[in-house]
Design a protein around this motif. Structure first.
Motif, PDB file in Angstrom:
ATOM      1  N   GLN A 170       0.851  -1.191   0.000  1.00  0.00           N
ATOM      2  CA  GLN A 170       0.000   0.000   0.000  1.00  0.00           C
ATOM      3  C   GLN A 170       0.889   1.244   0.000  1.00  0.00           C
ATOM      4  O   GLN A 170       2.056   1.179   0.419  1.00  0.00           O
ATOM      5  CB  GLN A 170      -0.942   0.007   1.196  1.00  0.00           C
ATOM      6  N   SER A 171       0.347   2.342  -0.490  1.00  0.00           N
ATOM      7  CA  SER A 171       1.106   3.591  -0.503  1.00  0.00           C
ATOM      8  C   SER A 171       0.165   4.770  -0.304  1.00  0.00           C
ATOM      9  O   SER A 171      -1.005   4.731  -0.698  1.00  0.00           O
ATOM     10  CB  SER A 171       1.881   3.760  -1.821  1.00  0.00           C
ATOM     11  N   LEU A 172       0.702   5.828   0.319  1.00  0.00           N
ATOM     12  CA  LEU A 172      -0.058   7.037   0.607  1.00  0.00           C
ATOM     13  C   LEU A 172       0.792   8.247   0.254  1.00  0.00           C
ATOM     14  O   LEU A 172       1.985   8.288   0.568  1.00  0.00           O
ATOM     15  CB  LEU A 172      -0.443   7.084   2.091  1.00  0.00           C
ATOM     16  N   ALA A 173       0.181   9.226  -0.406  1.00  0.00           N
ATOM     17  CA  ALA A 173       0.845  10.497  -0.688  1.00  0.00           C
ATOM     18  C   ALA A 173      -0.148  11.618  -0.419  1.00  0.00           C
ATOM     19  O   ALA A 173      -1.266  11.604  -0.946  1.00  0.00           O
ATOM     20  CB  ALA A 173       1.327  10.556  -2.135  1.00  0.00           C
ATOM     21  N   HIS A 174       0.251  12.570   0.417  1.00  0.00           N
ATOM     22  CA  HIS A 174      -0.632  13.686   0.771  1.00  0.00           C
ATOM     23  C   HIS A 174       0.126  15.002   0.614  1.00  0.00           C
ATOM     24  O   HIS A 174       1.187  15.193   1.220  1.00  0.00           O
ATOM     25  CB  HIS A 174      -1.127  13.551   2.209  1.00  0.00           C
ATOM     26  N   LYS A 175      -0.417  15.898  -0.211  1.00  0.00           N
ATOM     27  CA  LYS A 175       0.226  17.186  -0.457  1.00  0.00           C
ATOM     28  C   LYS A 175      -0.054  18.150   0.694  1.00  0.00           C
ATOM     29  O   LYS A 175      -1.206  18.419   1.026  1.00  0.00           O
ATOM     30  CB  LYS A 175      -0.293  17.794  -1.759  1.00  0.00           C
ATOM     31  N   LEU A 176       1.020  18.655   1.299  1.00  0.00           N
ATOM     32  CA  LEU A 176       0.884  19.674   2.326  1.00  0.00           C
ATOM     33  C   LEU A 176       0.762  21.055   1.700  1.00  0.00           C
ATOM     34  O   LEU A 176       0.114  21.943   2.236  1.00  0.00           O
ATOM     35  CB  LEU A 176       2.088  19.637   3.266  1.00  0.00           C
ATOM     36  N   SER A 177       1.430  21.239   0.556  1.00  0.00           N
ATOM     37  CA  SER A 177       1.389  22.493  -0.200  1.00  0.00           C
ATOM     38  C   SER A 177       1.752  22.171  -1.635  1.00  0.00           C
ATOM     39  O   SER A 177       1.930  21.004  -1.997  1.00  0.00           O
ATOM     40  CB  SER A 177       2.362  23.515   0.403  1.00  0.00           C
ATOM     41  N   SER A 178       1.894  23.217  -2.455  1.00  0.00           N
ATOM     42  CA  SER A 178       2.232  22.997  -3.863  1.00  0.00           C
ATOM     43  C   SER A 178       3.659  22.494  -4.035  1.00  0.00           C
ATOM     44  O   SER A 178       4.022  21.992  -5.100  1.00  0.00           O
ATOM     45  CB  SER A 178       2.051  24.297  -4.648  1.00  0.00           C
ATOM     46  N   THR A 179       4.485  22.590  -2.992  1.00  0.00           N
ATOM     47  CA  THR A 179       5.892  22.190  -3.110  1.00  0.00           C
ATOM     48  C   THR A 179       6.312  21.116  -2.116  1.00  0.00           C
ATOM     49  O   THR A 179       7.483  20.737  -2.099  1.00  0.00           O
ATOM     50  CB  THR A 179       6.815  23.410  -2.931  1.00  0.00           C
ATOM     51  N   SER A 180       5.412  20.626  -1.284  1.00  0.00           N
ATOM     52  CA  SER A 180       5.813  19.616  -0.299  1.00  0.00           C
ATOM     53  C   SER A 180       4.735  18.540  -0.167  1.00  0.00           C
ATOM     54  O   SER A 180       3.539  18.837  -0.208  1.00  0.00           O
ATOM     55  CB  SER A 180       6.084  20.250   1.068  1.00  0.00           C
ATOM     56  N   THR A 181       5.188  17.294  -0.010  1.00  0.00           N
ATOM     57  CA  THR A 181       4.290  16.147   0.064  1.00  0.00           C
ATOM     58  C   THR A 181       4.801  15.157   1.107  1.00  0.00           C
ATOM     59  O   THR A 181       6.001  14.910   1.199  1.00  0.00           O
ATOM     60  CB  THR A 181       4.205  15.433  -1.298  1.00  0.00           C
ATOM     61  N   VAL A 182       3.891  14.590   1.890  1.00  0.00           N
ATOM     62  CA  VAL A 182       4.223  13.519   2.825  1.00  0.00           C
ATOM     63  C   VAL A 182       3.913  12.194   2.147  1.00  0.00           C
ATOM     64  O   VAL A 182       2.834  12.025   1.552  1.00  0.00           O
ATOM     65  CB  VAL A 182       3.413  13.645   4.124  1.00  0.00           C
ATOM     66  N   THR A 183       4.850  11.247   2.194  1.00  0.00           N
ATOM     67  CA  THR A 183       4.645   9.951   1.565  1.00  0.00           C
ATOM     68  C   THR A 183       4.880   8.830   2.576  1.00  0.00           C
ATOM     69  O   THR A 183       5.694   8.968   3.491  1.00  0.00           O
ATOM     70  CB  THR A 183       5.589   9.748   0.369  1.00  0.00           C
ATOM     71  N   GLU A 184       4.160   7.718   2.369  1.00  0.00           N
ATOM     72  CA  GLU A 184       4.317   6.528   3.216  1.00  0.00           C
ATOM     73  C   GLU A 184       4.030   5.314   2.360  1.00  0.00           C
ATOM     74  O   GLU A 184       3.144   5.332   1.496  1.00  0.00           O
ATOM     75  CB  GLU A 184       3.347   6.599   4.394  1.00  0.00           C
TER      76      GLU A 184
END
Length: 205
Positions: A170-184
């Motif tokens: 499984q994978s998760l990607a969540h954009k915090l802003s237009s230039t930063s993303t948290v991934t797991e």
């Protein structure tokens, strides 16, 4: 004089209005074909135990906004404790996804791993599978996938071995802003000739 100034003011306001309309009607900037990220870290501790840890990660996505998406990730981890090496690991994943319909997709991928302290000289896992996007918005993407493939492994002092493989993750990607993303991400590989012999990877970035 008043009429003259009113005429000039009207002309200026009309020019500004036309400029605003032209900007509003301008086509949006094209979406980049490629997107990527590069990260790294270095940590030192001292005291009863001296440690040094270094990591480097990279990722790239080719998304032409069609049914095809190609992704690549790579990581390198190295660590020392009291000047003795205790971590030395390299991992690479290349995947191509094709959307069947809606949130369902199929994929083909190749995994590579080298881990000195797990006694893995190299591990190649080519596989194909199917996945489903449980969440698929511009800001958040969460997907599950599974598949089957082959496996080639080489360990120190031994000849390389081959097996079938079963993979899941499984994978998760969540954009915090237009230039930063948290991934797991979490993924596991099992050998079909020995299901007790498996490998699980977890990453957070």
């Amino acid at each position: 004089m008043t009429v003259r100034y009113l005429g000039i003011l009207s002309a200026v306001m009309a020019s500004l209005l036309l400029s605003g309309l032209a900007i509003a009607q301008a086509p949006p900037a094209p979406t980049p074909l490629y997107a990527g990220n590069l990260g790294g870290g270095f940590a030192l501790t001292g005291g009863n135990t001296d440690t040094k840890n270094f990591n480097l990660t990279a990722g790239i996505v080719r998304d032409p906004k069609t049914k095809h998406v190609t992704r690549g990730t790579a990581s390198y981890l190295r660590g020392e404790q009291d000047s003795s090496l205790n971590l030395d690991r390299t991992g690479v994943n290349i995947r191509h996804e094709y959307t069947l319909s809606g949130r369902t997709f199929v994929f083909g991928q190749v995994d590579y791993l080298r881990d000195r302290f797990k006694e893995i000289t190299f591990l190649w896992v080519p596989a194909v599978g199917i996945g489903y996007k449980l969440v698929n918005t511009d800001s958040t993407k969460f997907m599950l996938n599974g598949g089957v493939g082959g496996l080639i492994e080489k360990n120190p002092g031994r000849t390389s071995s081959k097996s079938g493989s079963v993979i899941a993750g499984q994978s998760l990607a969540h954009k915090l802003s237009s230039t930063s993303t948290v991934t797991e991400s979490l993924s596991s590989i099992w050998k079909t000739n020995d299901f007790a012999d498996s490998l699980t990877n977890f990453s957070l970035g």
